[in-house]
Scaffold this active site. Structure first.
Site, PDB file in Angstrom:
ATOM      1  CB  CYS A 530      -0.929   0.083   1.353  1.00 22.12           C
ATOM      2  SG  CYS A 530      -1.973  -1.350   1.474  1.00 22.12           S
ATOM      3  CG  HIS A 708       8.420  -6.627  -8.257  1.00 21.69           C
ATOM      4  ND1 HIS A 708       8.789  -5.885  -9.276  1.00 21.69           N
ATOM      5  CD2 HIS A 708       8.182  -5.846  -7.300  1.00 21.69           C
ATOM      6  CE1 HIS A 708       8.729  -4.622  -8.993  1.00 21.69           C
ATOM      7  NE2 HIS A 708       8.255  -4.519  -7.709  1.00 21.69           N
TER       8      HIS A 708
HETATM    9  N1  LIG Z   1       4.221   5.758  -3.992  1.00 17.57           N
HETATM   10  C1  LIG Z   1       4.863   4.654  -4.678  1.00 17.57           C
HETATM   11  N2  LIG Z   1       4.117   3.996  -5.729  1.00 17.57           N
HETATM   12  C2  LIG Z   1       4.743   3.014  -6.214  1.00 17.57           C
HETATM   13  C3  LIG Z   1       6.057   2.551  -5.611  1.00 17.57           C
HETATM   14  C4  LIG Z   1       6.540   3.201  -4.802  1.00 17.57           C
HETATM   15  O1  LIG Z   1       7.798   2.546  -3.906  1.00 17.57           O
HETATM   16  N3  LIG Z   1       6.013   4.151  -4.142  1.00 17.57           N
HETATM   17  N4  LIG Z   1       6.588   1.403  -6.418  1.00 17.57           N
HETATM   18  C5  LIG Z   1       6.023   0.513  -7.350  1.00 17.57           C
HETATM   19  C6  LIG Z   1       5.453  -0.475  -6.919  1.00 17.57           C
HETATM   20  N5  LIG Z   1       4.454  -0.231  -5.758  1.00 17.57           N
HETATM   21  C7  LIG Z   1       4.758  -0.383  -4.344  1.00 17.57           C
HETATM   22  C8  LIG Z   1       4.103   0.384  -3.554  1.00 17.57           C
HETATM   23  C9  LIG Z   1       4.322   0.232  -2.047  1.00 17.57           C
HETATM   24  C10 LIG Z   1       5.383  -0.558  -1.700  1.00 17.57           C
HETATM   25  C11 LIG Z   1       5.793  -0.665  -0.306  1.00 17.57           C
HETATM   26  O2  LIG Z   1       6.474  -1.356   0.119  1.00 17.57           O
HETATM   27  N6  LIG Z   1       4.798  -0.211   0.756  1.00 17.57           N
HETATM   28  C12 LIG Z   1       4.938  -0.568   1.959  1.00 17.57           C
HETATM   29  C13 LIG Z   1       4.622   0.678   2.739  1.00 17.57           C
HETATM   30  C14 LIG Z   1       5.639   1.505   2.777  1.00 17.57           C
HETATM   31  C15 LIG Z   1       5.663   2.964   3.881  1.00 17.57           C
HETATM   32  O3  LIG Z   1       4.724   3.870   3.549  1.00 17.57           O
HETATM   33  N7  LIG Z   1       6.210   2.552   4.845  1.00 17.57           N
HETATM   34  C16 LIG Z   1       6.186   3.259   6.040  1.00 17.57           C
HETATM   35  C17 LIG Z   1       5.049   2.643   7.061  1.00 17.57           C
HETATM   36  C18 LIG Z   1       5.427   1.231   7.610  1.00 17.57           C
HETATM   37  C19 LIG Z   1       4.507   0.528   8.373  1.00 17.57           C
HETATM   38  O4  LIG Z   1       3.856  -0.302   7.812  1.00 17.57           O
HETATM   39  N8  LIG Z   1       4.424   0.623   9.710  1.00 17.57           N
HETATM   40  C20 LIG Z   1       4.008   0.056  10.621  1.00 17.57           C
HETATM   41  C21 LIG Z   1       4.828  -0.058  11.737  1.00 17.57           C
HETATM   42  C22 LIG Z   1       6.002  -0.877  11.600  1.00 17.57           C
HETATM   43  C23 LIG Z   1       6.566  -1.501  12.763  1.00 17.57           C
HETATM   44  O5  LIG Z   1       6.573  -0.978  13.819  1.00 17.57           O
HETATM   45  O6  LIG Z   1       7.235  -2.629  12.571  1.00 17.57           O
HETATM   46  C24 LIG Z   1       2.525   0.476  10.773  1.00 17.57           C
HETATM   47  O7  LIG Z   1       2.465   1.692  10.519  1.00 17.57           O
HETATM   48  O8  LIG Z   1       1.691  -0.385  11.226  1.00 17.57           O
HETATM   49  C25 LIG Z   1       7.422   3.348   6.663  1.00 17.57           C
HETATM   50  O9  LIG Z   1       8.208   2.807   6.257  1.00 17.57           O
HETATM   51  O10 LIG Z   1       7.603   4.391   7.579  1.00 17.57           O
HETATM   52  C26 LIG Z   1       4.066  -1.782   2.413  1.00 17.57           C
HETATM   53  O11 LIG Z   1       2.843  -1.828   1.906  1.00 17.57           O
HETATM   54  O12 LIG Z   1       4.325  -2.217   3.399  1.00 17.57           O
HETATM   55  C27 LIG Z   1       6.069  -1.072  -2.638  1.00 17.57           C
HETATM   56  C28 LIG Z   1       5.783  -0.983  -3.947  1.00 17.57           C
HETATM   57  C29 LIG Z   1       4.937   1.548  -8.127  1.00 17.57           C
HETATM   58  N9  LIG Z   1       4.440   2.402  -7.360  1.00 17.57           N
END
Ligand SMILES: Nc1nc2c(c(=O)[nH]1)N[C@@H](CNc1ccc(C(=O)N[C@@H](CCC(=O)N[C@@H](CCC(=O)N[C@@H](CCC(=O)O)C(=O)O)C(=O)O)C(=O)O)cc1)CN2
Ligand SMILES: [Zn+2]
Length: 774
Positions: A530, A708
């Site tokens: 997401c 991927h």
């Molecule tokens: N915007 C965007 N679009 C894109 C891409 C991209 O990188 N960004 N890549 C292509 C493929 N799409 C993708 C989209 C998302 C992710 C991805 O890895 N998303 C992560 C979230 C990334 C994020 O926002 N991370 C935050 C929040 C992380 C999180 O989940 N935190 C937890 C807590 C974590 C913990 O305490 O362990 C929570 O909130 O619950 C951070 O790192 O800070 C996921 O779904 O897991 C990868 C590819 C095309 N479109």
């Protein structure tokens, strides 16, 4: 008058589905647990829509991974390589194997291809077709979910991807046929499904045919007519809703107006003008209901009730209240769940929040619009209309939207601002001298594994469990280890790893003025992944450097060149929720100026290589060809504004993934990046053809490893791909790199894969020497 929702978000308001799926994939829970999570999300969505007063509540808009993959299972379009998994009792391991590949229990099967759903950041699993493709109803998901809702007392409107769109968004896996020719074989499977639904007394079915927003051939238009003609003949009792979204029906309008369908859905956000065309058309059949998509499913702004009601009244005047529905413009899948979850003023100031509506609020808007349009004069309705008017007026007059400094800079832009000092040949020579890289230089695309640990540091920082200084220390250490790792294995151009970034767009949004963000505004990108798109509400300004600290730190650790890493203006625009009070082209140029300042600062700090990622440039291409030229002009100009402030010796890279280049290769060349890295490995370098045919002049790094998949590519595999590339592209222009960033990977596989990659480049160098064609 009815209210109609085309689809609802399904990841869960707290990303429950993501968490449950990832646990299931790890083997930490059984399917029951995942199944229950899905069932709960469906239930909550249905009950909520009923409570809010939606008349046409969708079912089958839920998916464990992707609705196109669901359709492939529904019609039994399962590639041979997965057949051994077909006996799986829940079909779930088969399903996930198709989505993600499988490498366990003696299986080693690659995943199906994934690509962008029209012009969105949502990715679907591409159906694979053979010449002798057979279709049979294989999964009963549509029926099961309809029954499940019935058990809750809700008679839903099942949603299906229409047969023509389903075929057109797929891919032929052999030569010698066009997929549209499979329609005759596909239709019986749809008929069988309709038979089963009809036996359960279904009243409405929504067929999504967004291919109608594209330029279709005569044969494709005929396919649409044929298909819905047959369905109406076989099932006169079922009321068919035909939906198209993301653009006008355009010259497909003649075709759709003559279809024997009960309701036609119009996306009046993307294409307001089509309503007049339809209402004034001699072809308009007065028995056809029009579903007016006036509430934007692709953006987060509050609806403008006054203007929507005018539109609705115009349609009512021609067709009568009975024949008019109020709807979301498209599925609400592309919106976050619920604005009321956002309570943090620092991310989302109250002033901006009052201008917004997320999925839940949009459903309320739809039902309120019905109340207003049907003459409900209750105090509650009048108050809602007033509140809406006020919020929109405040927004128009807000001082926080307009920044004279930004506007003046935009007005002073000249042609010279989007032109590098010298042409590519001169730059190449100077960069060669400065960087002194070997042949087949190796690099990566930017991110290294965003492990659970790294993400937990960020989450602890947010909850004040660690200080900013402690957080920075942890990120510093991770960055240093990554620099050492890259040195150890012998990569040529290093990266800092992007550990400080939550996401490549959100991170920049957080640093720029004119942006707001959310804490729970998650939108599905693919499978369990997401994003939280930031919200651009005002003029964009860079107050302070955004990436300088981390890039400069990384460069200070090593004598090898470190590549500065930025997201480009078009991608920041495309992956944000954008303001709707000025053209995207203008917002894009504002972002371009911010990135330009950052590029120039990185150069000053001694970074000789700077990458400006533009993975969304192809996705932003308008669906209809007539708008391509205009888009490509401002997109290219924006990139060039951001990249042209540097010296000849500074090497500008760009990166693109999930993109077909054939239609836009001339514009890609006009970006005039010194190096472009692209994703090519899954298509075995097929994507290079466009570059070869065009004689693309600048340097290029075709990805040799599919990031991927957790699978580690062998040296042999990568060598084969590189040999192929070296036969197509002048060797002096070739780079060696993975397909995309490594953020979704784990360290063990990353280490092995990159070691293999560097070894392969070394072999290629040795081979070039012994061939004597240096
Ligand atoms: N915007 C965007 N679009 C894109 C891409 C991209 O990188 N960004 N890549 C292509 C493929 N799409 C993708 C989209 C998302 C992710 C991805 O890895 N998303 C992560 C979230 C990334 C994020 O926002 N991370 C935050 C929040 C992380 C999180 O989940 N935190 C937890 C807590 C974590 C913990 O305490 O362990 C929570 O909130 O619950 C951070 O790192 O800070 C996921 O779904 O897991 C990868 C590819 C095309 N479109
Ligand atoms: Zn990428």
């Amino acid at each position: 008058m009815k209210t109609n929702v085309l689809g609802y978000p399904r990841i869960g308001s707290q990303r429950e589905l993501k968490k449950a799926s990832e646990k299931y994939w790890k083997g930490a829970v059984a399917f029951d647990a995942l199944y229950e999570t899905g069932k709960n999300i469906r239930k909550q969505n249905w009950l909520l829509q009923r409570e809010l007063g939606v008349d046409l509540i969708p079912s089958n808009d839920f998916s464990f991974y992707d609705q196109v993959l669901d359709m492939s299972l529904t019609v039994g379009c399962i590639p041979d390589r997965y057949h051994a998994l077909k006996n799986d009792k829940d079909q779930i391991d088969l399903y996930f194997a198709m989505a993600r590949g499988i490498q366990r229990d003696g299986y080693d099967i690659t995943a199906m291809e994934m690509t962008k759903w029209f012009d969105t950041n949502y990715h679907y699993i591409v159906p694979e077709f053979e010449k002798q493709q057979e279709f049979v109803v294989f999964s009963s998901k549509i029926i099961d979910e309809y029954q499940e809702a019935l058990a809750l007392g809700i008679k839903t409107k099942p949603v299906l991807i229409g047969p023509v769109t389903y075929l057109l968004i797929g891919k032929e896996k052999e030569e010698g046929f066009h997929r549209i020719a499979l329609l005759e074989k596909l239709l019986p499977a749809y008929m069988e499904l309709l038979e089963r639904l009809s036996a359960r007394d279904v009243e409405y079915i929504q067929f999504d045919e967004p291919c109608l927003a594209l330029d279709l051939t005569q044969q494709e238009k005929e396919a649409v007519s044929h298909c819905y003609g047959e369905i109406a003949e076989r099932f006169p009792h079922i009321k068919v809703i035909l939906t198209n979204y993301f653009d006008c029906y355009g010259d497909n309008l003649t075709t759709v107006l003559s279809l024997p369908v009960d309701a036609l859905h119009l996306d009046l956000v993307r294409c307001p003008s089509q309503l007049d065309d339809i209402l004034n058309s001699d072809q308009l059949n007065k028995n056809m209901t029009l579903s007016l998509g006036v509430v934007d499913g692709r953006n987060v702004w509050k609806n403008d009730f006054e203007s929507a009601v005018k539109t609705i009244e115009k349609a009512v005047a021609v067709l009568g209240e009975e024949k008019i529905w109020i709807a979301s413009s498209c599925s609400l899948l592309h919106c976050p769940y619920d604005l009321e979850l956002e309570t943090d003023e620092k991310s989302l100031p109250a002033e901006v929040k009052q201008w917004l509506a997320f999925a839940r609020q949009k459903v309320e808007e739809i039902t309120t619009l019905k109340s207003i349009a049907t003459g409900d004069n209750s105090a509650a309705t009048i108050q809602k209309l007033e509140a809406n008017r006020r919020a929109n007026q405040i927004r128009k007059a807000s001082r926080h939207i307009h920044n004279p400094e930004v506007k003046s800079r935009i007005s002073q832009l000249t042609a010279a601002d989007s032109k590098r000092i010298s042409g590519f040949d001169m730059r190449k020579a100077r960069q060669k001298e400065k960087l002194n890289l070997p042949q087949y230089p190796t690099t990566t695309i930017g991110s290294f594994p965003q492990t659970r640990e790294v993400r937990s540091w960020r989450s602890q920082l947010k909850k004040n469990k660690i200080s900013k200084a402690e957080y920075d220390e942890l990120i510093k250490k991770e960055t240093e280890e990554t620099i050492r790792f890259q040195e150890d294995i012998g990569l040529d151009v290093l990266v800092h790893g992007e550990f400080e970034r939550n996401d490549m767009v959100e991170y920049f949004g957080e640093k720029l003025e004119g942006f707001a963000f959310t804490n729970f505004g998650w939108v599905q990108s693919y499978g369990s992944r997401c994003v939280k798109p930031p919200i651009i509400f005002g003029d964009v300004l860079r107050k302070d450097p955004m990436t300088l600290k981390w890039s400069a730190y990384a460069q200070s650790l090593t004598t090898k060149p470190v590549k500065g890493m930025l997201t480009g203006p078009v991608t920041i625009l495309q992956w944000s929720f954008v303001r709707n009070d000025q053209p995207g082209s203008l917002t894009c140029k504002q972002i371009a100026l911010a990135i330009r300042d950052e590029v120039n600062d990185l150069e000053k700090a001694g970074l000789d290589v700077i990458q400006i990622d533009e993975p969304a440039i192809r996705e932003g291409l308008p669906l209809r060809k007539e708008y391509w030229k205009e888009y490509l002009e401002w997109a290219v100009e924006s990139f060039r504004i951001s990249s042209s402030g540097v010296k000849d010796t500074t090497q500008i890279h760009t990166h693109m993934c999930y993109s077909e280049f054939n239609d836009i290769i001339a514009s890609i060349a006009e970006l005039d990046a010194d190096v472009i890295t692209i994703e090519t490995s899954r298509s075995e370098m097929e994507l290079l053809d466009a570059f070869v045919e065009f004689k693309y002049p600048n340097e290029i790094g075709p990805g040799v490893y599919d990031i991927h998949s957790p699978r580690v590519p062998t040296e042999d595999e990568m060598e084969k791909l590189l040999i192929k590339a070296s036969e197509l592209i002048p060797v002096d222009n070739l780079w060696v790199n993975p397909d995309c960033g490594l953020k979704t990977r784990d360290w063990p596989e990353t280490r092995s894969a990159l070691t293999n990659l560097v070894n392969t480049a070394k072999k290629m160098r040795a081979r070039a020497l012994s061939d004597g064609r240096d």
